[in-house]
Design an enzyme around this catalytic site. Structure first.
Site, PDB file in Angstrom:
ATOM      1  N   HIS A   1       0.828  -1.199   0.000  1.00  0.00           N
ATOM      2  CA  HIS A   1       0.000   0.000   0.000  1.00  0.00           C
ATOM      3  C   HIS A   1       0.864   1.252   0.000  1.00  0.00           C
ATOM      4  O   HIS A   1       0.665   2.162  -0.801  1.00  0.00           O
ATOM      5  CB  HIS A   1      -0.926  -0.006   1.221  1.00  0.00           C
ATOM      6  CG  HIS A   1      -2.027  -1.016   1.101  1.00  0.00           C
ATOM      7  ND1 HIS A   1      -3.350  -0.701   1.252  1.00  0.00           N
ATOM      8  CD2 HIS A   1      -1.991  -2.332   0.814  1.00  0.00           C
ATOM      9  CE1 HIS A   1      -4.089  -1.784   1.065  1.00  0.00           C
ATOM     10  NE2 HIS A   1      -3.275  -2.790   0.808  1.00  0.00           N
TER      11      HIS A   1
ATOM     12  N   ASP B   1      -5.234   6.240   1.998  1.00  0.00           N
ATOM     13  CA  ASP B   1      -5.298   4.810   1.724  1.00  0.00           C
ATOM     14  C   ASP B   1      -6.770   4.397   1.681  1.00  0.00           C
ATOM     15  O   ASP B   1      -7.620   5.017   2.310  1.00  0.00           O
ATOM     16  CB  ASP B   1      -4.608   4.054   2.868  1.00  0.00           C
ATOM     17  CG  ASP B   1      -4.419   2.587   2.557  1.00  0.00           C
ATOM     18  OD1 ASP B   1      -3.333   2.254   2.067  1.00  0.00           O
ATOM     19  OD2 ASP B   1      -5.346   1.789   2.787  1.00  0.00           O
TER      20      ASP B   1
HETATM   21  C1  LIG Z   1      -7.037  -4.252  -1.354  1.00  0.00           C
HETATM   22  O1  LIG Z   1      -7.969  -4.879  -0.520  1.00  0.00           O
HETATM   23  C2  LIG Z   1      -7.466  -5.459   0.608  1.00  0.00           C
HETATM   24  C3  LIG Z   1      -6.148  -5.349   1.017  1.00  0.00           C
HETATM   25  C4  LIG Z   1      -5.699  -5.964   2.176  1.00  0.00           C
HETATM   26  C5  LIG Z   1      -4.318  -5.875   2.606  1.00  0.00           C
HETATM   27  O2  LIG Z   1      -4.055  -5.654   3.867  1.00  0.00           O
HETATM   28  C6  LIG Z   1      -2.770  -5.532   4.317  1.00  0.00           C
HETATM   29  C7  LIG Z   1      -2.538  -5.282   5.650  1.00  0.00           C
HETATM   30  C8  LIG Z   1      -1.239  -5.105   6.093  1.00  0.00           C
HETATM   31  O3  LIG Z   1      -1.032  -4.758   7.345  1.00  0.00           O
HETATM   32  C9  LIG Z   1      -0.171  -5.249   5.262  1.00  0.00           C
HETATM   33  C10 LIG Z   1      -0.390  -5.530   3.938  1.00  0.00           C
HETATM   34  O4  LIG Z   1       0.604  -5.663   3.167  1.00  0.00           O
HETATM   35  C11 LIG Z   1      -1.697  -5.669   3.447  1.00  0.00           C
HETATM   36  C12 LIG Z   1      -1.960  -5.911   2.123  1.00  0.00           C
HETATM   37  C13 LIG Z   1      -3.274  -6.017   1.735  1.00  0.00           C
HETATM   38  O5  LIG Z   1      -3.642  -6.228   0.491  1.00  0.00           O
HETATM   39  C14 LIG Z   1      -2.776  -6.355  -0.566  1.00  0.00           C
HETATM   40  O6  LIG Z   1      -2.787  -5.115  -1.212  1.00  0.00           O
HETATM   41  C15 LIG Z   1      -2.232  -5.129  -2.493  1.00  0.00           C
HETATM   42  C16 LIG Z   1      -2.429  -3.776  -3.120  1.00  0.00           C
HETATM   43  O7  LIG Z   1      -1.476  -2.899  -2.629  1.00  0.00           O
HETATM   44  C17 LIG Z   1      -2.886  -6.173  -3.396  1.00  0.00           C
HETATM   45  O8  LIG Z   1      -4.116  -5.786  -3.845  1.00  0.00           O
HETATM   46  C18 LIG Z   1      -2.951  -7.519  -2.715  1.00  0.00           C
HETATM   47  O9  LIG Z   1      -3.865  -8.357  -3.405  1.00  0.00           O
HETATM   48  C19 LIG Z   1      -3.433  -7.460  -1.327  1.00  0.00           C
HETATM   49  O10 LIG Z   1      -3.100  -8.683  -0.734  1.00  0.00           O
HETATM   50  C20 LIG Z   1      -6.575  -6.680   2.928  1.00  0.00           C
HETATM   51  C21 LIG Z   1      -7.906  -6.780   2.522  1.00  0.00           C
HETATM   52  O11 LIG Z   1      -8.820  -7.475   3.204  1.00  0.00           O
HETATM   53  C22 LIG Z   1      -8.254  -8.411   4.044  1.00  0.00           C
HETATM   54  C23 LIG Z   1      -8.361  -6.177   1.363  1.00  0.00           C
HETATM   55  O12 LIG Z   1      -9.636  -6.301   0.980  1.00  0.00           O
END
Ligand SMILES: COc1cc(-c2[o+]c3cc(O)cc([O-])c3cc2O[C@@H]2O[C@H](CO)[C@H](O)[C@H](O)[C@H]2O)cc(OC)c1O
Ligand SMILES: O=c1ccn([C@@H]2O[C@H](COP(=O)(O)OP(=O)(O)O)[C@@H](O)[C@H]2O)c(=O)[nH]1
Length: 558
Positions: A91, A191
C-alpha cells in the site's frame, strides 16, 4: 467583484517578511514567474508559484517589475500532497510511487509529505523505516512527518476492522498535521482503509483523494457495497445466483472479497462504511489503466455503482510498478538464464502466502506429473502461527526448511528441471526474464500488474484479501489467466490433478483457455506500456490529476 490582471513577465517579489515570521524587515526573493494571476485580495486563483497574499502593489523599477506584497500570508513553497498510506509495503510504496509520478509530471510543482503511522508490529516498523530511509535519499521533495503514537484497538476481532479503526484513530493527528502545513495543500491522499478521513479534509477545506492500490473492479465493488448491503440481506454464499457488480460479468458469490464473506463480522461493516466514504472524496487515484479494466472503470465513471449519486472522478494512472532494488545477478535469475525461452512456470504467492505440508505434497505431485520446468518460491508458516499473530494480518511467512517440507527425493528427481527457492525472490526480475512462460500467483494486484507488464499469462491461486475477486476478473473478464479451482472452504486447497491440468493449459496453450490467456496477456502488455507512454491514457489521467491538484490547492482552514 474581484478585479484581476494577468502578468507575463520575469519579476522579483518583495515580501514583507514581518508578516511571515514576525521579523520587521523586507527582503528580496528573486523568482521567475511565467503566468501570474493577481487579484486585489485573497489568493492567486491559479498561480503555478505558491505565493499567497491578501493585498499587493505593483512597483516598477528601472529594469524589472517588482511586486510589493503587503500583509502577506506568503508561503514560499510549492503545494503539498499529504499522504496517509497504510503501513503495509504494497500500500505504502504503491501510493508513494504514484504520487512521485504526479510530482514529476507536474514538473515538480508539488512536494510530498508522507504522514507516517507507527505500524503495529516490529517487522512492519523496520520495513517502513527502510522505505523512509531510501526515499529520503531519493533527491525528490519528499518529507516525512511521524504522527504521534496512538493506542491500537485492542478489541478488534478482524484484520480489516483493525486496520480501518487504527487509521481512523489517527484523525485528530492527521488534522493537526495538515492544519500546520507551512504551505498550501493540494490534497490529502488517503489509503483505501483510511477513507473515513475524507471528513478531516472536508473540515479543513482541503481536497481529498482516495488511493486505490487494488483493481478498478475492487473500486466498483467497494462503491457498490452500500447498495448491495440494502439489496442482499442474506450471506453472499447463501445467495441463489450471481452477484452483480457494475462493469463486471455476473460473479459467483465464491469470488467475493474476504472482508465481506461474513456479514456478522465487523470487517463487513467497516468495508461497507469505507466504500460509502469513497463517494465523498474529491477524486479517486487508481493504480490501473483504462484499457486494462474498461468495464469497471466505465461503470464508476458513469455513476452506475451508486445510482443517483455522482461518483468522484477517477484517475487511472497505472500501472505503477514500485521500483525496488533490482537483482539482475540473483541466483534465481542466473538459473533462468540457462533455460529455454517461455519454458519455465514461475510460482510465487505474495508477501503473505505460504503452504502447509499436505498442500506442498499436492504441488510437488502436479509439478512432477506435468513435467514443465519450474521456479517455485516456497515459504513456510509465519513464526507467529503458534502465537497471537499480527493484528493487521501482516504475518510474514518464514523461509521454508526444504528438507522438512518437501517430499523425500523431490529435489533429486526434478534436478535441472526445477528450482525451489525458500525465501524472498526478486519477482520483478524473474517475470521480466524471457525463460518465464507462465505465472501461478496468489493474484495480488501488484503481482498481476508486474506479470501483465511482461505479457506473462497467469493461473491465479487466491489466498487472502481481495484476491478471489482478482482471480475472477483475470479469468472471466480480462481473459489473461487460466482458471484454477481452489476450495475456499478448505483454506484455498488445490488438488494435484487440478493444478496439473491448469499448468498444462497455461504452459502449452494447448486448450482454448490457455491459448486465449497467452494472446490476451500479450495484448495487455501492449495496453500497459501504451497507457504510460507519452500520449497514453494513464499519462493523460496524470495530467488531468495534476491540473486538478494544482487548481485545488488551498491553505487549510483552522
Ligand atoms: C485491497 O484490498 C485489501 C487489502 C488488504 C491488505 O491488507 C494488508 C494489511 C497489512 O497490514 C499489510 C499488507 O501488506 C496488506 C496488504 C493487503 O492487500 C494487498 O494489497 C495489495 C495492493 O497494494 C494487493 O491488492 C494484494 O492483493 C493485497 O493482498 C486486505 C484486505 O482485506 C483483508 C483487502 O480487501
Ligand atoms: O518473493 C517475493 C514475493 C513478493 N514479491 C513482491 O511483493 C509484491 C506483492 O504485492 P501484491 O500486491 O502482489 O501482494 P501482497 O503481498 O500485497 O498480498 C509484488 O511487488 C512482488 O513483486 C517479491 O518481490 N518477492
Amino acid at each position: 467583484m474581484q478585479k484581476s490582471v494577468v502578468l507575463r513577465i520575469s519579476i522579483q517579489i518583495l515580501v514583507d517578511r514581518s508578516t511571515l515570521r514576525g521579523r520587521a524587515h523586507l527582503f528580496l526573493l528573486p523568482v521567475t514567474i511565467d503566468w501570474l494571476f493577481i487579484s486585489q485580495s485573497g489568493e492567486f486563483p491559479g498561480a503555478t508559484q505558491s505565493y499567497w497574499f491578501s493585498s499587493i502593489a505593483l512597483v516598477r523599477t528601472k529594469s524589472a517589475a517588482r511586486l510589493h506584497l503587503q500583509s502577506a500570508t506568503t508561503m514560499a513553497t510549492t503545494p503539498a500532497l499529504v499522504l496517509l498510506p497504510e503501513w503495509g509495503s504494497g500500500h505504502l510504496m504503491s501510493m508513494l510511487e504514484t504520487c512521485k509520478r504526479v510530482l514529476l509530471s507536474g514538473r515538480k510543482a508539488f512536494s510530498i509529505t508522507l504522514l507516517v503511522v507507527r505500524p503495529p508490529t516490529a517487522e512492519a516498523t523496520s520495513e517502513v523505516e527502510a522505505h523512509v530511509r531510501r526515499e529520503a535519499a531519493s533527491g525528490l521533495d519528499i518529507r516525512f512527518h511521524r504522527l504521534p503514537a496512538v493506542e491500537p484497538p485492542a478489541d478488534a476481532v478482524g484484520v480489516e476492522e483493525f486496520i480501518a479503526r487504527y487509521l481512523s484513530l489517527h484523525a485528530p493527528h492527521v488534522r493537526d498535521a495538515v492544519a500546520a502545513m507551512a504551505c498550501p495543500v493540494a490534497a490529502l491522499v488517503l489509503d483505501l482503509f483510511a477513507s473515513p478521513l475524507v471528513g478531516v479534509a472536508r473540515d479543513l477545506g482541503v481536497p481529498s483523494y482516495v488511493f486505490m492500490s487494488s483493481t478498478g473492479a475492487m473500486l466498483a465493488l467497494m462503491l457498490h457495497l452500500p447498495v448491495l448491503h440494502e439489496a442482499v440481506t442474506v450471506e453472499f454464499e447463501e445467495l441463489e445466483g450471481d452477484v452483480h457488480v457494475p462493469g463486471l460479468p455476473p460473479m459467483p458469490p465464491a469470488s467475493m472479497i474476504c472482508p465481506v464473506v461474513d456479514k456478522k463480522s465487523p470487517n463487513y461493516t467497516w468495508f461497507v462504511r469505507l466504500g460509502d466514504r469513497f463517494m465523498d472524496a474529491t477524486g479517486i487515484i487508481a493504480n490501473t489503466a483504462e484499457g486494462l479494466e474498461p468495464g469497471p472503470l466505465e461503470a464508476v465513471a458513469e455513476s452506475r455503482c451508486v445510482p443517483g449519486r455522482p461518483a468522484p472522478p477517477v484517475y487511472p494512472v497505472g500501472p505503477v510498478l514500485s521500483l525496488g532494488d533490482r537483482s539482475p545477478s540473483h541466483e534465481c535469475v542466473a538459473w533462468l538464464d540457462a533455460q529455454p525461452p517461455a519454458s519455465v512456470v514461475f510460482l510465487c504467492f505474495g508477501s503473505m502466502g505460504w503452504f502447509d505440508p499436505p498442500q506442498v505434497a499436492e504441488i510437488t505431485a502436479a509439478l512432477e506429473r506435468c513435467g514443465h520446468r519450474f521456479l517455485w518460491v516456497l515459504r513456510g508458516p509465519p513464526s507467529s502461527e503458534t502465537g497471537a499473530g499480527a493484528p493487521d494480518g501482516s504475518e510474514h511467512p518464514t523461509d521454508a526448511d526444504l528438507d522438512l517440507i518437501l517430499p523425500e527425493g523431490f529435489l533429486e528427481r526434478t534436478k535441472g528441471k526445477g528450482m525451489v527457492w525458500p525465501t524472498w525472490a526478486p519477482q520483478k526480475d524473474i517475470l521480466a526474464h524471457a525463460a518465464v512462460g507462465g505465472f501461478v500467483t496468489h493474484g495480488g494486484w501488484n503481482s498481476v500488474l508486474e506479470s501483465l507488464w511482461h505479457g506473462v499469462p497467469m493461473a491465479p491461486w487466491p489466498l487472502y484479501a481481495e484476491q478471489h475477486l482478482n482471480a475472477f476478473e483475470l479469468v472471466a473478464d480480462m481473459g489473461v489467466a487460466v482458471p484454477l479451482k481452489v476450495d475456499r472452504k478448505r483454506d484455498n486447497f488445490v488438488e494435484a490433478t487440478e493444478l496439473e491440468r491448469a499448468l498444462r493449459s497455461l504452459m502449452t496453450g494447448g486448450d482454448e483457455e490457455g491459448r486465449r490467456a497467452r494472446e490476451k496477456a500479450e495484448e495487455m502488455k501492449a495496453v500497459c506500456r501504451e497507457a504510460v507512454a507519452e500520449g497514453g491514457s494513464s499519462q493523460a489521467a496524470l495530467q488531468r490529476l495534476a491540473e486538478a491538484l494544482r487548481s485545488g490547492a488551498v491553505i487549510p482552514k483552522g
